[in-house]
Design an enzyme around this catalytic site. Sequence first.
Site, PDB file in Angstrom:
ATOM      1  N   CYS A 169      49.025 -21.121  24.084  1.00 26.56           N
ATOM      2  CA  CYS A 169      48.143 -21.971  23.264  1.00 26.56           C
ATOM      3  C   CYS A 169      48.623 -22.081  21.819  1.00 26.56           C
ATOM      4  O   CYS A 169      48.408 -23.096  21.169  1.00 26.56           O
ATOM      5  CB  CYS A 169      46.724 -21.411  23.220  1.00 26.56           C
ATOM      6  SG  CYS A 169      45.881 -21.332  24.784  1.00 26.56           S
ATOM      7  N   HIS A 189      42.095 -25.668  30.376  1.00 21.70           N
ATOM      8  CA  HIS A 189      43.350 -26.354  30.071  1.00 21.70           C
ATOM      9  C   HIS A 189      44.369 -25.992  31.147  1.00 21.70           C
ATOM     10  O   HIS A 189      44.344 -24.870  31.675  1.00 21.70           O
ATOM     11  CB  HIS A 189      43.940 -25.858  28.735  1.00 21.70           C
ATOM     12  CG  HIS A 189      43.476 -26.557  27.508  1.00 21.70           C
ATOM     13  ND1 HIS A 189      43.271 -25.896  26.309  1.00 21.70           N
ATOM     14  CD2 HIS A 189      43.224 -27.862  27.246  1.00 21.70           C
ATOM     15  CE1 HIS A 189      42.906 -26.753  25.379  1.00 21.70           C
ATOM     16  NE2 HIS A 189      42.857 -27.964  25.920  1.00 21.70           N
TER      17      HIS A 189
HETATM   18  N1  ARG Z   1      39.262 -22.591  20.877  1.00 18.51           N
HETATM   19  C1  ARG Z   1      40.282 -23.501  21.308  1.00 18.51           C
HETATM   20  C2  ARG Z   1      39.651 -24.659  22.071  1.00 18.51           C
HETATM   21  O1  ARG Z   1      38.736 -24.428  22.818  1.00 18.51           O
HETATM   22  C3  ARG Z   1      41.294 -22.800  22.165  1.00 18.51           C
HETATM   23  C4  ARG Z   1      42.436 -23.674  22.581  1.00 18.51           C
HETATM   24  C5  ARG Z   1      43.405 -22.989  23.439  1.00 18.51           C
HETATM   25  N2  ARG Z   1      44.557 -23.759  23.617  1.00 18.51           N
HETATM   26  C6  ARG Z   1      45.197 -23.964  24.785  1.00 18.51           C
HETATM   27  N3  ARG Z   1      46.318 -24.601  24.763  1.00 18.51           N
HETATM   28  N4  ARG Z   1      44.677 -23.586  25.922  1.00 18.51           N
HETATM   29  O2  ARG Z   1      40.049 -25.795  21.944  1.00 18.51           O
END
Ligand code: ARG
Length: 285
Positions: free
Chosen positions: A278, A178
């Site tokens: 996150c 991300h």
């Molecule tokens: N386990 C979640 C996923 O893989 C973690 C998300 C993390 N969020 C972020 N904004 N990077 O979707």
Amino acid sequence: MTTLLETTASASVRRATKRSYLMCRPDHFTVAYAINPFMHPGEPTDTGLAIRQWEILKGTYRSLGHDVDLLDPVPGLIDMVFAANGGFTLNNRAFVASFTYSQRQAEALSFQAWFGTNGFETHAATAVNEGEGDFAFVGGVILAGHGFRSSLASHDDLRRVFGCEVLSLRLVDERFYHLDVALTVLDSEATEGPARIAYLPGAFDDESRAALASRFPDSILVSEAEAAILALNSVSDGRNVVVAQDAHDYINDLAAAGYTPVPVDLSELLKSGGGVKCVTQELRR
Ligand code: ARG
């Protein structure tokens, strides 16, 4: 190298502005599937510890003077604590996420409903996107990640909904899946002085790296080792930067640049590949 004089000069212009955040308590948090390289479903998780760490973060925002709104957690949606992924807001408009993986798709309904009942004009996505996980607002421009989660097509949705410039950035390292684990906005509108970011150059392809270097020459660059503990998944109000406590070099660099690092421990949520940013969606009304 930052000289002492520069440090003093920059420290005097860092100014916090009051923010509004959306969070979701990790009541149902665990790791039961793997959709990023951090997740290992066989390993134990401690939901109580996740909640305690999250409560401290929420309290930290409030003690810094920010508003925190809460979204009700839904049983079975184990990643819902990662509220950044539910949408992206600007000028009272909310662009609702359309999640990449089936395991998270139902979360979008809760976010959409929340935006609608909390005064936002909601806009549905026509393409896969994970909200503030991949979109960041800085200096009047939306920086938009793609490559692992949000689709390039979703960047056109952003242009249509918000009518501002969107700079597409391609992510190339699966650990930094991300945008918000590869880049932090330190001064979004910059009350004084230019907008400022921190990032990991190696997370981006050549073209994106060149674009970042030319637009943000004054950035803090973070090492791969610290980015891997989600150092860049930090939240800044223009002065205070809430950041993973083990990111020692980044913390030092922030302080040298005049910011006030606010270290926190979210070790339990790191097991799911998430950190400070996150779990925090900024609401821009
Ligand atoms: N386990 C979640 C996923 O893989 C973690 C998300 C993390 N969020 C972020 N904004 N990077 O979707």
